[in-house]
Every structure is written in C-alpha cells, then in structure tokens.
Scaffold this motif. Structure first.
Motif, PDB file in Angstrom:
ATOM      1  N   ASP A 281       0.832  -1.217   0.000  1.00 60.31           N
ATOM      2  CA  ASP A 281       0.000   0.000   0.000  1.00 60.31           C
ATOM      3  C   ASP A 281       0.859   1.257   0.000  1.00 60.31           C
ATOM      4  O   ASP A 281       1.714   1.446   0.854  1.00 60.31           O
ATOM      5  CB  ASP A 281      -0.925   0.000   1.217  1.00 60.31           C
ATOM      6  CG  ASP A 281      -2.004  -1.067   1.103  1.00 60.31           C
ATOM      7  OD1 ASP A 281      -2.813  -0.966   0.172  1.00 60.31           O
ATOM      8  OD2 ASP A 281      -2.007  -1.997   1.931  1.00 60.31           O
TER       9      ASP A 281
ATOM     10  N   THR B  24       3.336  -6.348   3.793  1.00 59.50           N
ATOM     11  CA  THR B  24       2.316  -5.329   4.021  1.00 59.50           C
ATOM     12  C   THR B  24       1.705  -5.450   5.413  1.00 59.50           C
ATOM     13  O   THR B  24       1.585  -6.547   5.958  1.00 59.50           O
ATOM     14  CB  THR B  24       1.201  -5.417   2.953  1.00 59.50           C
ATOM     15  OG1 THR B  24       0.234  -4.398   3.198  1.00 59.50           O
ATOM     16  CG2 THR B  24       0.514  -6.765   2.947  1.00 59.50           C
TER      17      THR B  24
ATOM     18  N   ARG C 208      -1.319  -4.607   5.718  1.00 63.14           N
ATOM     19  CA  ARG C 208      -2.725  -4.846   5.394  1.00 63.14           C
ATOM     20  C   ARG C 208      -3.190  -6.153   6.043  1.00 63.14           C
ATOM     21  O   ARG C 208      -2.482  -7.143   6.049  1.00 63.14           O
ATOM     22  CB  ARG C 208      -2.912  -4.937   3.883  1.00 63.14           C
ATOM     23  CG  ARG C 208      -4.373  -5.129   3.485  1.00 63.14           C
ATOM     24  CD  ARG C 208      -4.542  -5.349   2.018  1.00 63.14           C
ATOM     25  NE  ARG C 208      -4.206  -4.157   1.254  1.00 63.14           N
ATOM     26  CZ  ARG C 208      -4.614  -3.954   0.006  1.00 63.14           C
ATOM     27  NH1 ARG C 208      -5.352  -4.854  -0.609  1.00 63.14           N
ATOM     28  NH2 ARG C 208      -4.259  -2.863  -0.634  1.00 63.14           N
TER      29      ARG C 208
ATOM     30  N   HIS D 199      -2.573   3.728  -1.534  1.00 66.14           N
ATOM     31  CA  HIS D 199      -2.704   3.479  -0.101  1.00 66.14           C
ATOM     32  C   HIS D 199      -4.165   3.507   0.329  1.00 66.14           C
ATOM     33  O   HIS D 199      -4.886   4.457   0.039  1.00 66.14           O
ATOM     34  CB  HIS D 199      -1.912   4.522   0.689  1.00 66.14           C
ATOM     35  CG  HIS D 199      -1.875   4.253   2.148  1.00 66.14           C
ATOM     36  ND1 HIS D 199      -2.716   4.873   3.027  1.00 66.14           N
ATOM     37  CD2 HIS D 199      -1.112   3.409   2.873  1.00 66.14           C
ATOM     38  CE1 HIS D 199      -2.458   4.436   4.251  1.00 66.14           C
ATOM     39  NE2 HIS D 199      -1.495   3.539   4.182  1.00 66.14           N
ATOM     40  N   ASN D 200      -4.590   2.450   1.002  1.00 68.16           N
ATOM     41  CA  ASN D 200      -5.943   2.296   1.543  1.00 68.16           C
ATOM     42  C   ASN D 200      -7.046   2.269   0.490  1.00 68.16           C
ATOM     43  O   ASN D 200      -8.225   2.373   0.830  1.00 68.16           O
ATOM     44  CB  ASN D 200      -6.251   3.360   2.595  1.00 68.16           C
ATOM     45  CG  ASN D 200      -5.524   3.099   3.900  1.00 68.16           C
ATOM     46  OD1 ASN D 200      -5.071   1.992   4.167  1.00 68.16           O
ATOM     47  ND2 ASN D 200      -5.403   4.129   4.718  1.00 68.16           N
TER      48      ASN D 200
ATOM     49  N   ARG E 222       3.236  -1.955  11.438  1.00 69.57           N
ATOM     50  CA  ARG E 222       3.194  -0.748  10.614  1.00 69.57           C
ATOM     51  C   ARG E 222       4.472   0.089  10.695  1.00 69.57           C
ATOM     52  O   ARG E 222       4.615   1.071   9.992  1.00 69.57           O
ATOM     53  CB  ARG E 222       2.004   0.114  11.014  1.00 69.57           C
ATOM     54  CG  ARG E 222       0.679  -0.608  10.836  1.00 69.57           C
ATOM     55  CD  ARG E 222      -0.511   0.320  11.008  1.00 69.57           C
ATOM     56  NE  ARG E 222      -1.773  -0.375  11.061  1.00 69.57           N
ATOM     57  CZ  ARG E 222      -2.340  -1.049  10.068  1.00 69.57           C
ATOM     58  NH1 ARG E 222      -1.726  -1.157   8.926  1.00 69.57           N
ATOM     59  NH2 ARG E 222      -3.508  -1.627  10.222  1.00 69.57           N
TER      60      ARG E 222
ATOM     61  N   ASP F 237      -8.236  -2.089  -5.494  1.00 63.36           N
ATOM     62  CA  ASP F 237      -6.869  -1.568  -5.498  1.00 63.36           C
ATOM     63  C   ASP F 237      -6.561  -1.027  -6.878  1.00 63.36           C
ATOM     64  O   ASP F 237      -7.032  -1.565  -7.890  1.00 63.36           O
ATOM     65  CB  ASP F 237      -5.860  -2.677  -5.164  1.00 63.36           C
ATOM     66  CG  ASP F 237      -5.639  -2.825  -3.673  1.00 63.36           C
ATOM     67  OD1 ASP F 237      -5.568  -1.793  -2.975  1.00 63.36           O
ATOM     68  OD2 ASP F 237      -5.527  -3.966  -3.201  1.00 63.36           O
TER      69      ASP F 237
ATOM     70  N   ARG G 252       4.574   8.360  -0.258  1.00 63.58           N
ATOM     71  CA  ARG G 252       3.374   7.538  -0.385  1.00 63.58           C
ATOM     72  C   ARG G 252       2.616   7.886  -1.666  1.00 63.58           C
ATOM     73  O   ARG G 252       2.408   9.046  -1.996  1.00 63.58           O
ATOM     74  CB  ARG G 252       2.466   7.748   0.828  1.00 63.58           C
ATOM     75  CG  ARG G 252       1.175   6.932   0.740  1.00 63.58           C
ATOM     76  CD  ARG G 252       0.374   7.020   1.997  1.00 63.58           C
ATOM     77  NE  ARG G 252       1.029   6.175   3.004  1.00 63.58           N
ATOM     78  CZ  ARG G 252       0.716   6.176   4.299  1.00 63.58           C
ATOM     79  NH1 ARG G 252      -0.220   6.984   4.747  1.00 63.58           N
ATOM     80  NH2 ARG G 252       1.344   5.383   5.133  1.00 63.58           N
ATOM     81  N   ASN G 253       2.211   6.850  -2.370  1.00 57.58           N
ATOM     82  CA  ASN G 253       1.426   6.927  -3.604  1.00 57.58           C
ATOM     83  C   ASN G 253       2.173   7.549  -4.785  1.00 57.58           C
ATOM     84  O   ASN G 253       1.567   7.878  -5.788  1.00 57.58           O
ATOM     85  CB  ASN G 253       0.079   7.640  -3.384  1.00 57.58           C
ATOM     86  CG  ASN G 253      -0.870   6.825  -2.555  1.00 57.58           C
ATOM     87  OD1 ASN G 253      -0.781   5.608  -2.508  1.00 57.58           O
ATOM     88  ND2 ASN G 253      -1.780   7.490  -1.878  1.00 57.58           N
TER      89      ASN G 253
ATOM     90  N   TYR H  97      -8.068  -0.234  -1.046  1.00 60.28           N
ATOM     91  CA  TYR H  97      -8.845  -1.457  -0.816  1.00 60.28           C
ATOM     92  C   TYR H  97     -10.038  -1.203   0.093  1.00 60.28           C
ATOM     93  O   TYR H  97     -11.022  -1.936   0.048  1.00 60.28           O
ATOM     94  CB  TYR H  97      -7.963  -2.558  -0.224  1.00 60.28           C
ATOM     95  CG  TYR H  97      -7.538  -2.319   1.204  1.00 60.28           C
ATOM     96  CD1 TYR H  97      -8.278  -2.838   2.259  1.00 60.28           C
ATOM     97  CD2 TYR H  97      -6.411  -1.564   1.495  1.00 60.28           C
ATOM     98  CE1 TYR H  97      -7.899  -2.610   3.573  1.00 60.28           C
ATOM     99  CE2 TYR H  97      -6.016  -1.341   2.802  1.00 60.28           C
ATOM    100  CZ  TYR H  97      -6.757  -1.853   3.834  1.00 60.28           C
ATOM    101  OH  TYR H  97      -6.381  -1.618   5.134  1.00 60.28           O
ATOM    102  N   LYS H  98      -9.988  -0.135   0.901  1.00 63.16           N
ATOM    103  CA  LYS H  98     -11.111   0.175   1.791  1.00 63.16           C
ATOM    104  C   LYS H  98     -12.340   0.610   1.005  1.00 63.16           C
ATOM    105  O   LYS H  98     -13.450   0.605   1.532  1.00 63.16           O
ATOM    106  CB  LYS H  98     -10.707   1.247   2.798  1.00 63.16           C
ATOM    107  CG  LYS H  98      -9.690   0.732   3.806  1.00 63.16           C
ATOM    108  CD  LYS H  98      -9.324   1.780   4.827  1.00 63.16           C
ATOM    109  CE  LYS H  98      -8.349   1.206   5.853  1.00 63.16           C
ATOM    110  NZ  LYS H  98      -7.984   2.197   6.875  1.00 63.16           N
ATOM    111  N   GLU H  99     -12.122   0.979  -0.268  1.00 66.25           N
ATOM    112  CA  GLU H  99     -13.225   1.302  -1.172  1.00 66.25           C
ATOM    113  C   GLU H  99     -13.594   0.083  -2.023  1.00 66.25           C
ATOM    114  O   GLU H  99     -14.396   0.184  -2.941  1.00 66.25           O
ATOM    115  CB  GLU H  99     -12.837   2.477  -2.084  1.00 66.25           C
ATOM    116  CG  GLU H  99     -12.426   3.738  -1.344  1.00 66.25           C
ATOM    117  CD  GLU H  99     -13.555   4.310  -0.504  1.00 66.25           C
ATOM    118  OE1 GLU H  99     -14.715   4.281  -0.964  1.00 66.25           O
ATOM    119  OE2 GLU H  99     -13.268   4.779   0.616  1.00 66.25           O
TER     120      GLU H  99
END
Length: 135
Positions: free
Chosen positions: A34, A72, A74, A40-41, A102, A48, A128-129, A43-45
């Motif tokens: 992630d 990860t 995750r 990043h995150n 983490r 990926d 990040r990202n 997958y919460k939606e």
C-alpha cells in the motif's frame, strides 16, 4: 532465500536494471504494497489501483528468475483485493506477507567477499502513492 539475498526495498526516473549498482545475479526484491505498488488504503473502497510506473519498473528491472516478496501491514482478510489487482495488471510475485507491523522495516545482511566486498542490501524510500516512476 538467504543464499542469494539482494535487498531492494522499494517504497518511491525509471531505471534500467543495469543502472542499479547491482551485479548480474538473481535478485530478491522486497516491496511494500500500500502506497508503493497500489494506492494506499484504496482497498477500503473495495478496489486496489496500481500506482504509476509499477509495470514499467517491473518490465525494466525484475526478471522471472528473481524472487519477489511483498510485505504489508494490510490485514490478510483483504488479500483477495490486492491479489486480484496484481494479477489483473501482470505484476507477479512469489509471496505476500500480510498482517506485519506498521513500523519501519529493517534488514541486516552480510557483505559478500567478492570483488573487494559486494554490498547485498539496498533500500529506496519514496513518498506515499508516488509509484515507482522516479526510481
């Protein structure tokens, strides 16, 4: 795994494999998931999304003989989302380790005695990202 362990922890200019300060040996690549390979995150939606430059980085630097480990934090209950995204985008790997802490990821490896000392641990941190387009 340890017998040919070359560490390239990728966290953020696409380079050719020959541009890395590495020998022509089979590598072990260790990637975060992630924020490094996928948004990043995301997958919460429920989905990926592969980050920019990941496919190109793989094509130019990673061979099928290399060992690919993804690490990860995750939770493993969301592994299907990650694995579908990687499969759909042709990003191969040998193993994914889920549910890790983490915090920082630390590797200690020996220097090989060849050629006056072969460094066998490398690390790259990216924002990040950002994806892998600037490595």
């Amino acid at each position: 795994l340890c017998s040919h362990f070359i560490w390239v922890l990728i966290f953020g200019a696409i380079m050719n494999r020959n541009d890395f300060p590495l020998k022509d040996l089979v590598k072990t690549w260790i990637f975060d998931l992630d924020g490094t390979l996928v948004v990043h995150n995301g997958y919460k939606e429920g989905v990926d999304t592969l980050l920019p430059g990941v496919k190109e980085f793989y094509e130019k630097n990673v061979t099928r003989d290399d060992y690919i480990l993804i690490v990860t934090a995750r939770f493993s209950k969301f592994k299907g989302i990650a694995e579908k995204c990687l499969l759909d985008n042709g990003i191969y790997y040998d193993r994914i380790i889920y549910d890790t802490p983490r915090g920082e990821r630390i590797l200690i490896n020996d220097r090989k005695p060849w050629d006056g000392g072969l460094d066998t641990a490398f690390s790259y941190n990216i924002d990040r990202n950002e994806g892998l387009g600037n490595i």
